[in-house]
Design an enzyme around this catalytic site. Structure first.
Site, short mmCIF file in Angstrom:
data_model
loop_
_atom_site.label_atom_id
_atom_site.label_comp_id
_atom_site.label_asym_id
_atom_site.label_seq_id
_atom_site.Cartn_x
_atom_site.Cartn_y
_atom_site.Cartn_z
N GLY A 193 0.82 -1.20 0.00
CA GLY A 193 0.00 0.00 0.00
C GLY A 193 0.85 1.25 0.00
O GLY A 193 2.07 1.19 0.21
N PRO A 195 2.55 4.85 1.17
CA PRO A 195 3.15 5.21 2.46
C PRO A 195 2.12 5.83 3.40
O PRO A 195 1.25 6.59 2.98
CB PRO A 195 4.23 6.23 2.08
CG PRO A 195 4.50 5.99 0.63
CD PRO A 195 3.22 5.52 0.03
N GLY A 196 2.24 5.48 4.68
CA GLY A 196 1.40 6.10 5.69
C GLY A 196 0.03 5.50 5.86
O GLY A 196 -0.81 6.08 6.57
N THR A 197 -0.24 4.35 5.25
CA THR A 197 -1.59 3.78 5.34
C THR A 197 -1.75 2.81 6.51
O THR A 197 -2.87 2.35 6.75
CB THR A 197 -1.94 3.05 4.03
OG1 THR A 197 -0.88 2.15 3.68
CG2 THR A 197 -2.13 4.04 2.90
N GLY A 198 -0.69 2.49 7.22
CA GLY A 198 -0.83 1.68 8.43
C GLY A 198 -0.30 0.27 8.34
O GLY A 198 -0.71 -0.59 9.12
N LYS A 199 0.62 0.00 7.42
CA LYS A 199 1.15 -1.37 7.29
C LYS A 199 1.96 -1.75 8.53
O LYS A 199 1.77 -2.83 9.09
CB LYS A 199 2.03 -1.45 6.03
CG LYS A 199 1.27 -1.16 4.74
CD LYS A 199 2.15 -1.30 3.52
CE LYS A 199 3.22 -0.21 3.47
NZ LYS A 199 2.66 1.14 3.32
N THR A 200 2.85 -0.88 8.96
CA THR A 200 3.65 -1.17 10.15
C THR A 200 2.78 -1.18 11.40
O THR A 200 3.01 -1.96 12.33
CB THR A 200 4.77 -0.14 10.29
OG1 THR A 200 5.55 -0.11 9.09
CG2 THR A 200 5.69 -0.49 11.45
N GLU A 416 -5.10 33.78 -9.97
CA GLU A 416 -5.99 32.96 -9.16
C GLU A 416 -7.45 33.21 -9.51
O GLU A 416 -8.28 32.29 -9.45
CB GLU A 416 -5.74 33.23 -7.67
CG GLU A 416 -4.33 32.93 -7.20
CD GLU A 416 -3.89 31.51 -7.51
OE1 GLU A 416 -4.75 30.61 -7.54
OE2 GLU A 416 -2.70 31.30 -7.75
N HIS A 419 -8.34 30.99 -12.45
CA HIS A 419 -8.61 29.61 -12.02
C HIS A 419 -9.99 29.50 -11.38
O HIS A 419 -10.77 28.60 -11.69
CB HIS A 419 -7.56 29.17 -11.01
CG HIS A 419 -6.22 28.86 -11.60
ND1 HIS A 419 -6.05 28.07 -12.70
CD2 HIS A 419 -4.96 29.25 -11.21
CE1 HIS A 419 -4.76 27.97 -12.98
NE2 HIS A 419 -4.08 28.68 -12.10
#
Length: 641
Positions: A193, A195-200, A416, A419
């Site tokens: 997944g 980075p930062g999604t909670g694997k560890t 701006e 846009h």
């Protein structure tokens, strides 16, 4: 020994007399005996004898005191004659041989040097691997349930992934439940997944819930400066794991050791391949045993070796994706338990306004909100603090100290405004959130858009409208200022990226059709790049470039036509930005629809010289399509105006 040697040479109670003092004693006739001594250990020659000292008030007779005078008698003829005249014509010669003292002094420097080297190497060996022969030992850390306080209750937003890894813990606790039907536990689970999604975090939860030994190691811990250490550590780790079976081995960032073989130039990859071969054999080789479950985590599955991914080594792949709106709300509630949250804080609304955020970014958002509230002296964190933290995490912190000329502020305001007006007028764009000419992060000005909901597909009409909005800044500069600036460089860069995706990957070009033309640019291996050829001809490459240019030019012409039709609205919005610097969605929409603003914001207290960078940003609406930069399109970031 040195102190002993000095005490022997100097003798107990011997006074040191200089040559003039000895001369006076001889003139006074107080010297009673003299001996010439040659010390072979030091090379010194001196006179040693006794002299009389008058009795003191408390003494009955004269005192005889031993003394010593360093002198070279053999080469001092005047002294010889003087001594002969004072009653010492012949003086006995005595030679001292202090062998042990001399030997000790000669080897002392070498002993000190060896001692210093010993302590130096001892310290380095301890730092390198807990001993001289432990370089090949595994660095895996053994954890038990009591050593980590993280459980599955602390993991939110990734319910499917959590269910799959929970099965491992259930199998280890009650294996008969699965074995009675002939099932076996997976040998390996690969968590993949962004980075930062909670694997560890999932791995920590497994360590907290499992009642079996849990070994944790990083992929980089296998690699060392010494040849063969990586393979040795792999073997040692699995040997320890087999002794503690059933157990779990977690390898974080396995791509550091599991990259595909046969890639790269030079010989540096040979050691890594040797380590990978050892890992393959231990996971599913002749001597592999059941009871050792390997869990690995990576965000680069594409670089892993195919032999590592096959069933038998990693039987199950667990996707840990970015959380959806429900997952984001659950994650926010988990992290909000650690701060003092006011009653008016709406985490559901915050979850709707954070599409594309990972769990780590949401945790950072909550922490930033707490810091903002503490800086303002509040007792708790309220909704405005959460909104400000969200804007800071996504678009960067306001840089009010940046001073710019009035001309640059004007350029930024029109950029701006271009846009924002296009974003409001076009049908297939995400809702506008805020427009500001106050610098944020790397941008001097920002047009912020937030998707109304999570999006997983990019429709062609949405992409074309996004391209049109991206061109709005450059068109507004050209129409209202009669000149263009570098402020649109980020818009152009990401519009080109988006148009090339349409042509090469998404099959949205009528001329080139539904053919995949993209190079595999995600591969980072030099060896694989050298061995890959482009799968289309030069004529096709020119056609691709032509189609990319066609999409961008069409978007530019459409943006210019709309802005020319609504010049008064762009002008009104630009003037409002110059006056108030920041406008919210309702104020921008009111100006575009009616040409005026009935509920203006309070004027900013910052100096009017503060300006912004002509750039627009929008949150990544499609979680599968992100790039390095951030910005109006997924990943767009502005350039200096």
């Amino acid at each position: 020994m040195l102190a002993y040697y000095v005490s022997v040479n100097q003798g107990p109670g011997i006074e040191q007399k200089s040559l003039p003092q000895l001369t006076r004693l001889l003139d006074q006739g107080r010297v009673k005996a003299l001996v010439f001594i040659r010390d072979t250990s030091t090379g010194q020659t001196f006179l040693e004898g006794r002299y009389t000292r008058p009795a003191g008030p408390t003494e009955n007779a004269e005192i005889v005191v031993p003394f010593r005078t360093v002198v070279d008698l053999e080469f001092n003829r005047d002294l010889k004659q003087f001594l002969a005249s004072k009653g010492f014509p012949e003086i006995d010669v005595k030679v001292i041989h202090n062998f042990w003292g001399q030997a000790f002094l000669s080897v002392l420097p070498f002993l000190l040097f060896i001692l210093a080297l010993y302590f130096l190497f001892r310290q380095q060996i301890r730092m390198a691997g807990r001993g001289a022969f432990s370089f090949g030992k595994s660095r895996a850390r053994l954890l038990s349930g009591g050593k980590t306080k993280v459980t599955f209750k602390d993991v939110a937003g990734v319910e499917e992934a959590k269910e799959e890894v929970q099965e491992l813990v259930e199998f280890l606790k009650d294996p008969k439940k699965f074995q009675k039907l002939g099932g076996r536990i997976p040998k390996g689970v690969l968590m993949v997944g962004p980075p930062g999604t909670g694997k560890t975090l999932l791995a920590k939860a497994i360590a907290g819930e499992a009642d079996v030994p849990f070994f944790s190691i990083s992929g980089s811990d296998f690699v060392e400066m010494f040849v063969g250490v990586g393979a040795s550590r792999v073997r040692d780790m699995f040997e320890q794991a087999r002794r503690h079976a059933p157990c779990i081995v977690f390898i974080d960032e396995i791509d550091a050791v599991g990259r595909a073989r046969g890639t790269g130039l030079g010989g540096g990859h040979d050691e890594r391949e040797q380590t990978l071969n050892a890992l393959l054999v231990e996971m599913d080789g002749i001597e592999s045993q059941e009871g050792v479950i390997v869990i690995a985590a990576t965000n680069r599955k594409d670089v892993l070796d195919p032999a590592l991914l096959r069933p038998g080594r990693f039987d199950r792949e667990v996707r840990v994706n970015l959380p959806d709106i429900r997952g984001r709300e659950q994650i926010l509630r988990v992290h909000a338990q650690k701060i003092k949250l006011s009653k008016n804080a709406d985490l559901s609304a915050l979850a709707r306004g954070t599409p594309g955020f990972s769990g780590a970014e949401l945790a950072n958002l909550i922490n930033e909100a707490a810091l903002i509230a503490a800086k303002k002296g509040k007792d708790n964190v309220d909704q405005p603090d959460l909104e400000e933290a969200r804007d800071k995490v996504r678009w960067g912190k306001e840089r009010r100290s940046l001073a710019m000329s009035e001309e640059e502020r004007k350029t930024t305001a029109y950029h701006e405004a271009g846009h924002a007006v296009l974003n409001v007028l076009l049908e297939n764009t995400d809702p506008i959130h805020k427009v500001t000419i106050i610098p944020r992060g790397p941008a001097l000005g920002v047009t912020m858009m937030l998707p109304a909901s999570d999006k997983y597909n990019a429709r062609k009409k949405e992409v074309l409208d996004d391209l049109c909005v991206a061109m709005g800044g450059r068109v507004a500069e050209e129409v209202f200022l009669g000149d263009i600036s570098s402020g649109a460089s980020g818009d152009i860069r990401q519009a080109t990226w988006y148009a090339r995706k349409m042509v090469c990957e998404w099959g949205m070009s009528e001329k080139l059709g539904m053919v995949h033309y993209a190079d595999d640019s995600s591969m980072v291996f030099l060896g694989r790049e050298l061995g890959t050829s482009r799968g289309y001809s030069e004529a096709t490459a020119r056609a691709i470039d032509h189609e990319v240019q066609h999409f961008i030019q069409a978007a530019y012409e459409k943006a210019k036509r709309i802005i020319l039709e609504h010049k008064d609205k762009v002008e009104a919005l630009a003037q409002a930005l110059l006056e108030y610097e920041t406008l919210n969605a309702d104020q921008v929409t009111e100006i575009v629809k009616t040409g005026k603003m009935t509920n203006p914001p309070s004027k900013n207290s910052s100096p009017v010289s503060n300006g912004g960078e002509a750039s627009s940003t929008k949150s990544p609406a499609r979680q599968e399509e992100t790039t390095k930069d951030g910005g109006l399109l997924p990943g767009l970031e502005g350039a200096p105006a």
